[in-house]
Design a protein around this motif. Structure first.
Motif, PDB file in Angstrom:
ATOM      1  N   LYS A 107       0.742  17.306  25.697  1.00 26.63           N
ATOM      2  CA  LYS A 107      -0.666  17.380  25.286  1.00 26.63           C
ATOM      3  C   LYS A 107      -0.836  16.820  23.884  1.00 26.63           C
ATOM      4  O   LYS A 107      -1.785  16.058  23.613  1.00 26.63           O
ATOM      5  CB  LYS A 107      -1.150  18.826  25.333  1.00 26.63           C
ATOM      6  N   ASN A 108       0.078  17.162  22.992  1.00 26.64           N
ATOM      7  CA  ASN A 108       0.013  16.644  21.617  1.00 26.64           C
ATOM      8  C   ASN A 108       0.181  15.134  21.604  1.00 26.64           C
ATOM      9  O   ASN A 108      -0.471  14.424  20.820  1.00 26.64           O
ATOM     10  CB  ASN A 108       1.098  17.289  20.748  1.00 26.64           C
ATOM     11  N   GLN A 109       1.068  14.621  22.474  1.00 32.32           N
ATOM     12  CA  GLN A 109       1.262  13.173  22.526  1.00 32.32           C
ATOM     13  C   GLN A 109       0.022  12.467  23.042  1.00 32.32           C
ATOM     14  O   GLN A 109      -0.374  11.421  22.523  1.00 32.32           O
ATOM     15  CB  GLN A 109       2.470  12.844  23.415  1.00 32.32           C
ATOM     16  N   ILE A 110      -0.598  13.042  24.078  1.00 26.07           N
ATOM     17  CA  ILE A 110      -1.806  12.437  24.642  1.00 26.07           C
ATOM     18  C   ILE A 110      -2.944  12.430  23.609  1.00 26.07           C
ATOM     19  O   ILE A 110      -3.672  11.447  23.471  1.00 26.07           O
ATOM     20  CB  ILE A 110      -2.245  13.192  25.911  1.00 26.07           C
ATOM     21  N   GLU A 111      -3.056  13.528  22.876  1.00 25.93           N
ATOM     22  CA  GLU A 111      -4.121  13.645  21.878  1.00 25.93           C
ATOM     23  C   GLU A 111      -3.730  13.018  20.549  1.00 25.93           C
ATOM     24  O   GLU A 111      -4.495  13.062  19.583  1.00 25.93           O
ATOM     25  CB  GLU A 111      -4.471  15.122  21.666  1.00 25.93           C
ATOM     26  N   ASN A 112      -2.501  12.466  20.519  1.00 24.25           N
ATOM     27  CA  ASN A 112      -1.994  11.803  19.312  1.00 24.25           C
ATOM     28  C   ASN A 112      -1.958  12.753  18.114  1.00 24.25           C
ATOM     29  O   ASN A 112      -2.298  12.378  16.984  1.00 24.25           O
ATOM     30  CB  ASN A 112      -2.845  10.568  18.983  1.00 24.25           C
ATOM     31  N   ASN A 113      -1.572  13.985  18.392  1.00 22.19           N
ATOM     32  CA  ASN A 113      -1.436  14.983  17.335  1.00 22.19           C
ATOM     33  C   ASN A 113       0.051  15.208  17.036  1.00 22.19           C
ATOM     34  O   ASN A 113       0.811  15.586  17.916  1.00 22.19           O
ATOM     35  CB  ASN A 113      -2.059  16.318  17.756  1.00 22.19           C
ATOM     36  N   ALA A 114       0.449  14.956  15.839  1.00 19.60           N
ATOM     37  CA  ALA A 114       1.851  15.150  15.449  1.00 19.60           C
ATOM     38  C   ALA A 114       2.064  16.598  15.021  1.00 19.60           C
ATOM     39  O   ALA A 114       2.292  16.907  13.856  1.00 19.60           O
ATOM     40  CB  ALA A 114       2.226  14.200  14.321  1.00 19.60           C
ATOM     41  N   LEU A 115       1.942  17.498  15.999  1.00 16.54           N
ATOM     42  CA  LEU A 115       2.085  18.923  15.686  1.00 16.54           C
ATOM     43  C   LEU A 115       3.537  19.360  15.900  1.00 16.54           C
ATOM     44  O   LEU A 115       4.151  19.031  16.921  1.00 16.54           O
ATOM     45  CB  LEU A 115       1.158  19.757  16.570  1.00 16.54           C
ATOM     46  N   PRO A 116       4.093  20.119  14.980  1.00 19.02           N
ATOM     47  CA  PRO A 116       5.484  20.580  15.136  1.00 19.02           C
ATOM     48  C   PRO A 116       5.577  21.679  16.193  1.00 19.02           C
ATOM     49  O   PRO A 116       4.573  22.302  16.551  1.00 19.02           O
ATOM     50  CB  PRO A 116       5.824  21.121  13.746  1.00 19.02           C
ATOM     51  N   ILE A 117       6.772  21.883  16.670  1.00 22.49           N
ATOM     52  CA  ILE A 117       7.019  22.990  17.596  1.00 22.49           C
ATOM     53  C   ILE A 117       8.099  23.898  17.009  1.00 22.49           C
ATOM     54  O   ILE A 117       8.935  23.466  16.207  1.00 22.49           O
ATOM     55  CB  ILE A 117       7.462  22.493  18.993  1.00 22.49           C
ATOM     56  N   LYS A 118       8.055  25.140  17.430  1.00 22.62           N
ATOM     57  CA  LYS A 118       9.035  26.129  16.962  1.00 22.62           C
ATOM     58  C   LYS A 118       9.627  26.828  18.182  1.00 22.62           C
ATOM     59  O   LYS A 118       8.893  27.383  18.992  1.00 22.62           O
ATOM     60  CB  LYS A 118       8.347  27.140  16.036  1.00 22.62           C
ATOM     61  N   VAL A 119      10.939  26.753  18.318  1.00 22.21           N
ATOM     62  CA  VAL A 119      11.613  27.292  19.499  1.00 22.21           C
ATOM     63  C   VAL A 119      12.644  28.329  19.073  1.00 22.21           C
ATOM     64  O   VAL A 119      13.505  28.046  18.233  1.00 22.21           O
ATOM     65  CB  VAL A 119      12.312  26.167  20.306  1.00 22.21           C
ATOM     66  N   SER A 120      12.539  29.521  19.658  1.00 19.15           N
ATOM     67  CA  SER A 120      13.480  30.594  19.321  1.00 19.15           C
ATOM     68  C   SER A 120      14.889  30.261  19.791  1.00 19.15           C
ATOM     69  O   SER A 120      15.100  29.579  20.795  1.00 19.15           O
ATOM     70  CB  SER A 120      13.028  31.905  19.963  1.00 19.15           C
ATOM     71  N   MET A 121      15.894  30.767  19.062  1.00 19.17           N
ATOM     72  CA  MET A 121      17.293  30.572  19.449  1.00 19.17           C
ATOM     73  C   MET A 121      17.608  31.199  20.804  1.00 19.17           C
ATOM     74  O   MET A 121      18.557  30.798  21.469  1.00 19.17           O
ATOM     75  CB  MET A 121      18.224  31.160  18.391  1.00 19.17           C
ATOM     76  N   THR A 122      16.808  32.176  21.202  1.00 23.52           N
ATOM     77  CA  THR A 122      17.049  32.804  22.506  1.00 23.52           C
ATOM     78  C   THR A 122      16.906  31.801  23.637  1.00 23.52           C
ATOM     79  O   THR A 122      17.490  31.972  24.708  1.00 23.52           O
ATOM     80  CB  THR A 122      16.064  33.969  22.746  1.00 23.52           C
TER      81      THR A 122
END
Length: 243
Positions: free
Chosen positions: A85-100
């Motif tokens: 979705k971010n790529q389609i909207e051309n938004n360079a938004l970061p993501i945060k992924v838990s170690m779990t």
């Protein structure tokens, strides 16, 4: 005439004695075989009942793994949708992924003590051919398939996804006041409070997410089959061991 018939009488007597001895031996062997079969049947029933308990405990662990697998599928899908979705909207938004996401995987640990005891006695101790085949197929074939797929997911998570996160992420931790690793990992939720932070997710990550989703979809189906096989085995054991 009497003297002439005496050897014939002795011979008849001797043959009669031999016949009686043979009959006695045959009866003794039959009784012994009956006793042995009775004892083997007791051992068979005892081990089958223990096997049913092991299967019940394995099913409890399996239900937990099914929940984990479903969580992994849901999160992987939502993460994929967020990035695309971010790529389609051309938004360079970061993501945060838990170690779990990497380390808290579903791993089935089947209890095999009763099955190993059956193997030690000889699997042919199970007198019911159909039940014996179902038992061996489950432990020697089906569980191996589950283990192989779990190992594939483990290797893919650690060696592919893990390397990607290490290469492209920043170290982020919710425990801002932690001054040591001991403090950071002291709680049971240490993994969930530590994150991989990626500023610009790439197509490589999308590829890895698709790969993980496909693998977990296959594992989820395999877990469902495993549960059915466990319940069927317990049912067959109940029939075989009922008085």
């Amino acid at each position: 005439m009497a003297d002439d018939n005496r050897p014939l009488k002795y011979m008849r007597y001797a043959i009669g004695e031999i016949v009686l001895v043979v009959i006695g031996i045959l009866i003794a062997l039959q009784v012994n075989n009956w006793n042995q079969n009775k004892n083997l049947r007791k051992i068979e029933i005892k081990l089958l009942q223990e096997l049913k308990k092991d299967l019940a405990e394995t099913e409890v662990d399996l239900l937990s793994d099914i929940e984990k697998a479903n969580r992994e599928l849901k999160f992987t899908d939502s993460l994929y949708q967020r990035i695309t979705k971010n790529q389609i909207e051309n938004n360079a938004l970061p993501i945060k992924v838990s170690m779990t996401y990497l380390y808290d995987r579903s791993d089935l640990y089947p209890k095999k003590s009763a099955y190993e005891s059956l193997q030690a006695h000889g699997i042919n101790l199970v007198s019911n051919d159909s039940l014996r085949k179902n038992i061996t197929d489950f432990f020697q074939l089906h569980l191996e398939r589950v283990n192989d797929l779990e190992k594939f997911i483990k290797d893919m998570s650690e060696k592919e996804l893990g390397l990607y996160f290490i290469k492209f992420s920043k170290d982020v931790n919710d425990c801002a006041d932690c001054s040591s690793l001991k403090e950071m990992f002291s709680s049971g939720s240490a993994l969930s409070s530590n994150f991989f932070h990626i500023d610009e997710p790439t197509d490589e990550l999308l590829h890895l997410l698709k790969k993980k989703y496909m693998a977990y979809s296959a594992l989820s189906r395999l877990y469902a089959i495993t549960q059915l096989k466990i319940e069927n085995l317990m049912y067959l054991i109940d029939i075989e061991t009922k008085p």
